[in-house]
Scaffold this active site. Structure first.
Site, mmCIF file in Angstrom:
data_model
loop_
_atom_site.group_PDB
_atom_site.id
_atom_site.type_symbol
_atom_site.label_atom_id
_atom_site.label_comp_id
_atom_site.label_asym_id
_atom_site.label_seq_id
_atom_site.Cartn_x
_atom_site.Cartn_y
_atom_site.Cartn_z
ATOM 1 N N SER A 289 0.810 -1.207 0.000
ATOM 2 C CA SER A 289 0.000 0.000 0.000
ATOM 3 C C SER A 289 0.849 1.265 0.000
ATOM 4 O O SER A 289 1.634 1.473 -0.917
ATOM 5 C CB SER A 289 -0.951 -0.064 1.192
ATOM 6 O OG SER A 289 -1.941 0.894 1.088
ATOM 7 N N HIS A 290 0.737 2.066 1.018
ATOM 8 C CA HIS A 290 1.408 3.371 1.090
ATOM 9 C C HIS A 290 2.845 3.290 1.611
ATOM 10 O O HIS A 290 3.531 4.294 1.667
ATOM 11 C CB HIS A 290 0.602 4.287 2.010
ATOM 12 C CG HIS A 290 0.498 3.738 3.399
ATOM 13 N ND1 HIS A 290 -0.400 2.743 3.715
ATOM 14 C CD2 HIS A 290 1.194 4.006 4.518
ATOM 15 C CE1 HIS A 290 -0.249 2.434 4.998
ATOM 16 N NE2 HIS A 290 0.703 3.180 5.512
#
Length: 165
Positions: free
Chosen positions: A98-99
């Protein structure tokens, strides 16, 4: 404390590569996932992280050793993998962190219909089998291993999105 205890989170699996998440751990997670979902086929996608192809290969090997076929959708967004799990009606795994920065990777798991696998819906079961594999005591390999095929669903996904303008 096992490496799995540090990377298995409430809704996914995330860690730094290769010190926490490497090919051996990915393979063990593949065995655990296949054992938990008890499906004939699973769909697997990955994001653009450099570690993705090797981790997907190891995870896929673990899945196929349990007699489960792998549909590899290749480079994909998480939304595309969830779309694939829904439209193909099969469990899925998305390799992404993800991030997090590029030094991380992880796996989001779902059941058929893109129903998430989390701490309350089976992730501890996947972790338990994966730990057995890492300890050298996992389930036996299936008599007939699964096969891997590639499939492109991006055009179908884009068309579906355009229907909802």
């Amino acid at each position: 404390m096992s490496v799995l205890d540090s990377i298995v989170k409430a809704y996914d699996i995330r860690g730094t590569v290769p010190d926490q998440l490497d090919a051996d751990v990915a393979h063990a997670l593949g065995v655990g996932f296949a054992t938990f979902v008890r499906a004939d086929q699973v769909v697997i996608g990955r994001d653009m992280r450099p570690s993705g192809p090797a981790l997907v290969e190891a995870f896929s090997r673990g899945v196929m050793e349990q007699g489960v076929d792998v549909i590899d959708i290749g480079l994909a967004s998480t939304d595309l993998m969830y779309y694939a799990a829904g439209v193909l009606d099969m469990p899925g795994a998305m390799f992404t962190a993800s991030h997090n920065p590029a030094g991380y990777n992880g796996v989001k798991l779902c059941l058929s219909g893109a129903r998430p696998i989390g701490i309350d819906t089976g992730l501890p079961d996947v972790q338990a089998v994966a730990q057995q594999v890492l300890d050298g005591a996992g389930p036996r390999q299936a008599v007939t291993c699964g096969a891997r095929t590639e499939r492109t669903l991006l055009d179908d996904f884009a068309s579906r999105l355009l229907e909802h303008k």
